[in-house]
Design an enzyme around this catalytic site. Structure first.
Site, PDB file in Angstrom:
ATOM      1  N   HIS A  65      55.250  47.469  41.597  1.00 53.76           N
ATOM      2  CA  HIS A  65      55.273  48.845  42.121  1.00 53.76           C
ATOM      3  C   HIS A  65      54.228  49.729  41.426  1.00 53.76           C
ATOM      4  O   HIS A  65      54.472  50.903  41.166  1.00 53.76           O
ATOM      5  CB  HIS A  65      56.659  49.476  41.971  1.00 53.76           C
ATOM      6  CG  HIS A  65      57.733  48.808  42.771  1.00 53.76           C
ATOM      7  ND1 HIS A  65      58.161  49.277  43.988  1.00 53.76           N
ATOM      8  CD2 HIS A  65      58.464  47.690  42.530  1.00 53.76           C
ATOM      9  CE1 HIS A  65      59.122  48.475  44.446  1.00 53.76           C
ATOM     10  NE2 HIS A  65      59.316  47.509  43.587  1.00 53.76           N
ATOM     11  N   ASN A 138      64.431  50.318  47.944  1.00 49.62           N
ATOM     12  CA  ASN A 138      63.268  49.900  48.733  1.00 49.62           C
ATOM     13  C   ASN A 138      63.441  50.384  50.162  1.00 49.62           C
ATOM     14  O   ASN A 138      64.501  50.899  50.526  1.00 49.62           O
ATOM     15  CB  ASN A 138      63.160  48.370  48.742  1.00 49.62           C
ATOM     16  CG  ASN A 138      62.530  47.818  47.467  1.00 49.62           C
ATOM     17  OD1 ASN A 138      61.932  48.553  46.692  1.00 49.62           O
ATOM     18  ND2 ASN A 138      62.661  46.530  47.273  1.00 49.62           N
ATOM     19  N   TYR A 348      64.414  47.689  33.521  1.00 50.01           N
ATOM     20  CA  TYR A 348      63.618  48.915  33.680  1.00 50.01           C
ATOM     21  C   TYR A 348      63.435  49.673  32.374  1.00 50.01           C
ATOM     22  O   TYR A 348      62.307  49.973  31.979  1.00 50.01           O
ATOM     23  CB  TYR A 348      64.224  49.809  34.775  1.00 50.01           C
ATOM     24  CG  TYR A 348      64.103  49.215  36.171  1.00 50.01           C
ATOM     25  CD1 TYR A 348      64.809  48.063  36.513  1.00 50.01           C
ATOM     26  CD2 TYR A 348      63.296  49.773  37.137  1.00 50.01           C
ATOM     27  CE1 TYR A 348      64.694  47.499  37.770  1.00 50.01           C
ATOM     28  CE2 TYR A 348      63.183  49.213  38.409  1.00 50.01           C
ATOM     29  CZ  TYR A 348      63.888  48.069  38.721  1.00 50.01           C
ATOM     30  OH  TYR A 348      63.782  47.509  39.957  1.00 50.01           O
TER      31      TYR A 348
HETATM   32  C1  HEM Z   1      66.221  41.406  38.767  1.00 47.92           C
HETATM   33  C2  HEM Z   1      65.433  41.914  39.702  1.00 47.92           C
HETATM   34  C3  HEM Z   1      64.420  42.959  39.414  1.00 47.92           C
HETATM   35  C4  HEM Z   1      63.716  43.196  38.289  1.00 47.92           C
HETATM   36  C5  HEM Z   1      63.787  42.415  36.974  1.00 47.92           C
HETATM   37  C6  HEM Z   1      62.875  44.331  38.538  1.00 47.92           C
HETATM   38  C7  HEM Z   1      61.970  44.848  37.639  1.00 47.92           C
HETATM   39  C8  HEM Z   1      61.175  45.936  37.845  1.00 47.92           C
HETATM   40  C9  HEM Z   1      60.232  46.458  36.908  1.00 47.92           C
HETATM   41  C10 HEM Z   1      59.952  45.857  35.532  1.00 47.92           C
HETATM   42  C11 HEM Z   1      59.670  47.551  37.441  1.00 47.92           C
HETATM   43  C12 HEM Z   1      58.612  48.453  36.818  1.00 47.92           C
HETATM   44  C13 HEM Z   1      59.312  49.665  36.277  1.00 47.92           C
HETATM   45  C14 HEM Z   1      58.410  50.554  35.478  1.00 47.92           C
HETATM   46  O1  HEM Z   1      57.414  50.097  34.906  1.00 47.92           O
HETATM   47  O2  HEM Z   1      58.733  51.768  35.408  1.00 47.92           O
HETATM   48  C15 HEM Z   1      60.259  47.738  38.729  1.00 47.92           C
HETATM   49  C16 HEM Z   1      59.970  48.765  39.572  1.00 47.92           C
HETATM   50  C17 HEM Z   1      60.647  48.987  40.734  1.00 47.92           C
HETATM   51  N1  HEM Z   1      61.609  48.183  41.305  1.00 47.92           N
HETATM   52 FE1  HEM Z   1      62.347  46.499  40.570  1.00 47.92          FE
HETATM   53  N2  HEM Z   1      63.078  44.781  39.805  1.00 47.92           N
HETATM   54  C18 HEM Z   1      64.028  43.967  40.376  1.00 47.92           C
HETATM   55  C19 HEM Z   1      64.529  44.063  41.624  1.00 47.92           C
HETATM   56  C20 HEM Z   1      64.348  45.133  42.423  1.00 47.92           C
HETATM   57  C21 HEM Z   1      65.075  45.389  43.626  1.00 47.92           C
HETATM   58  C22 HEM Z   1      66.191  44.515  44.221  1.00 47.92           C
HETATM   59  C23 HEM Z   1      64.614  46.555  44.121  1.00 47.92           C
HETATM   60  C24 HEM Z   1      65.074  47.266  45.346  1.00 47.92           C
HETATM   61  C25 HEM Z   1      66.172  47.925  45.326  1.00 47.92           C
HETATM   62  C26 HEM Z   1      63.613  47.068  43.209  1.00 47.92           C
HETATM   63  C27 HEM Z   1      62.954  48.277  43.340  1.00 47.92           C
HETATM   64  C28 HEM Z   1      62.029  48.769  42.461  1.00 47.92           C
HETATM   65  C29 HEM Z   1      61.314  50.020  42.641  1.00 47.92           C
HETATM   66  C30 HEM Z   1      61.464  50.992  43.791  1.00 47.92           C
HETATM   67  C31 HEM Z   1      60.452  50.144  41.557  1.00 47.92           C
HETATM   68  C32 HEM Z   1      59.440  51.261  41.331  1.00 47.92           C
HETATM   69  C33 HEM Z   1      60.060  52.419  40.610  1.00 47.92           C
HETATM   70  C34 HEM Z   1      59.024  53.509  40.445  1.00 47.92           C
HETATM   71  O3  HEM Z   1      58.607  54.062  41.473  1.00 47.92           O
HETATM   72  O4  HEM Z   1      58.626  53.779  39.307  1.00 47.92           O
HETATM   73  N3  HEM Z   1      63.474  46.173  42.196  1.00 47.92           N
HETATM   74  N4  HEM Z   1      61.162  46.732  38.972  1.00 47.92           N
END
Ligand code: HEM
Length: 492
Positions: A65, A138, A348
């Site tokens: 992202h 999402n 996160y």
């Molecule tokens: C175990 C599964 C998952 C892991 C380990 C994971 C991990 C991460 C990580 C490390 C980030 C970066 C956050 C940052 O640097 O601030 C991120 C961002 C994000 N993830 Fe996940 N994620 C997972 C599953 C999901 C799922 C299922 C969704 C949907 C609901 C999702 C939606 C998002 C969104 C929207 C962001 C961006 C947030 C922003 O705009 O700063 N992720 N995720």
């Protein structure tokens, strides 16, 4: 002025240039040299400071992202759901809460085009009176996999090839050929909605199952859904090429320009509810993130509206430094036991401590807007003013006490330690139903996209056959169509 409480701000800009320490700079154009040609003197502190600052301007981009746009506004409750939750910000119709929202693509870099076929992030931070609540969702209501253990592997397969640095279908289809639970997500990603027109014309979803708890301690499972009031719109392949070719930031620009013109994007928030007492009465597991909850039996209940009416003031502060986390909940809202959500709760804040430093929650966009207090302190870049002498708990010198208790889910656990997949997989039914719900031209486009991906010369016969058998299991005619385009025999 109390010097220790003063915060630097462009609101206090001096009318002339200064160093970071406030000393006047009388020449911001020419380095300090011996004679007009050089050499430069090391004592040119302003030059050294300026270049050193520039050298450090960039921080690590999000591991996923990375590419995103944000905006601010408010959430307003429109329907009373206080029977389901004691959350203060949902206490009654009319209650408004300030929010910041970040939309994003998932896989590619910070400067990548916004027309890629990719899920879109839809993350909302509610600055409530009881702390920040982040609904980090999402645009699609389901996800590829169910277990956080597989998340880094999955992201590696979706990201560019580590050798060529090009995203390659053979790697994606290889990885997911081991994960038939991904089929449902692919009915979104390879559907027309796989390339939203922009951020204003797309749905949002909390994706994972959460829990709402009322004052009496009754817990219910919920799914959250955002629906744009201006409808969902997508870009088909030809349009996406044109739009992305003309402007690789078209969605960021659309969001910014719409808000600047007073055309405020708006979404309605809905929930679906399952009483945990009935969680076993479905042909899917309500905690399975690869499943939607059928709207005919679990209707969408309206809750509120989200209005984005203010552009951010500074992209770095309110986008790059913004930190969302599904771990951030408030009383009346709780996690569920969904394994994927449980891994996210760790991931996160962990990545944000690395990406932004241990005091990332002190940054203005991330800090709660209500009074807050604990004894986690100091560390790199701490800028919170503290003048207490008691920084431990409990103490007879400090009246700070525990907050009042609030209800949490009462479930009792009983089970052995194991590493297994869930019992009720049911991987094929919902993808088949979704495909059959489309008009023939939409089905054809879906088939065409699959045929194109499977035609990557490095996709082996074995992998092609596996995908044909998966899609046949979801819908016999779909499998047949893909197989016939590829000159393969469907196995069922
Ligand atoms: C175990 C599964 C998952 C892991 C380990 C994971 C991990 C991460 C990580 C490390 C980030 C970066 C956050 C940052 O640097 O601030 C991120 C961002 C994000 N993830 Fe996940 N994620 C997972 C599953 C999901 C799922 C299922 C969704 C949907 C609901 C999702 C939606 C998002 C969104 C929207 C962001 C961006 C947030 C922003 O705009 O700063 N992720 N995720």
């Amino acid at each position: 002025m109390d010097p220790s409480k003063h915060r630097p701000s462009s609101a206090f800009n001096s009318p002339f240039f200064t160093t970071n320490s406030g000393a006047p700079v009388w020449n911001n154009n020419s380095s300090l040299t011996i004679g007009s040609r050089g050499p430069i003197l090391l004592e040119d502190y302003h030059l050294v400071e300026k270049i050193a600052n520039f050298d450090r301007e960039k921080i690590p981009e999000r591991v996923v992202h990375a590419r995103g746009a944000s905006a601010k506004g408010f959430f307003e409750v429109t329907h009373d759901i206080s029977n389901l939750t004691c959350a203060d910000f949902l206490r009654a119709p009319g209650v408004q809460t300030p929010v910041i929202v970040r939309f994003s693509t998932v896989i590619h870099e910070r400067g990548s085009p916004e027309t890629m076929r990719d899920p879109r992030g839809f993350a909302v931070k509610f600055y409530t009176r009881e702390g920040n609540f982040d609904l980090v969702g999402n645009n699609f209501p389901v996800f590829f996999i169910r277990d956080g253990m597989q998340f880094p592997e999955m992201v590696h397969a979706l990201k560019p090839n580590p050798k060529s640095h090009i995203q390659e279908d053979w790697r994606i289809l290889d990885f997911f050929s081991h994960h038939p639970e991904s089929l449902h997500m692919f009915t979104f990603l390879f559907d027309d909605v796989g390339v939203p027109q922009d951020y204003r014309h797309m749905d949002g979803s909390g994706v994972n199952t959460y829990t709402l708890i009322n004052k009496a301690g009754k817990a219910n499972y919920v799914k959250f859904h955002w629906r744009p009031t201006c409808g969902v719109k997508c870009l088909l392949e030809e349009e996406a090429i044109k739009v992305g070719g003309a402007n690789h930031s078209h969605a960021t620009q659309d969001l910014y320009d719409s808000i600047a013109a007073g055309n405020y994007p708006e979404w309605k928030l809905f929930i679906q509810v399952i009483d945990p007492d009935h969680e076993h009465s479905f042909d899917f597991d309500p905690l399975d993130v690869t499943k939607t909850w059928p709207e005919d039996i679990l209707p969408l209940l309206p809750v509120g509206r989200l209005v984005l009416n203010k552009n951010i003031d500074n992209f770095f502060n309110e986008n790059e430094q913004l930190a969302f986390s599904p771990a951030l909940i408030v009383p009346g809202v709780y996690y569920s036991d969904d394994k994927m959500l449980q891994s996210r709760i760790f991931s996160y804040p962990d990545t944000q401590r690395y990406r932004l430093g241990p005091n990332y929650l002190q940054l203005p966009a991330n800090a709660p807007k209500c009074a807050h207090h604990n004894n986690h302190h100091d560390g790199f870049m701490n800028f919170m003013h503290r003048d207490e002498e008691v920084n431990y708990f409990p103490s007879r010198y400090d009246s700070v006490r525990h907050a009042e208790t609030h209800p949490i889910p009462p479930a009792i656990f009983n089970g052995k330690r194991e590493r297994v997949i869930i019992d009720k997989e049911n991987n094929f039914k919902q993808p088949g139903e979704r495909y059959r719900s489309w008009a023939p031209d939409r089905q054809d486009r879906f088939v065409r996209r699959w045929v194109k991906a499977l035609s990557d010369p490095r996709v082996t016969h074995e992998i092609r056959s596996i995908w044909v058998s998966y899609w046949s299991e979801a819908d016999r005619s779909l499998g047949q169509k893909i197989a016939s385009h590829l000159n393969l025999k469907p196995s069922i």
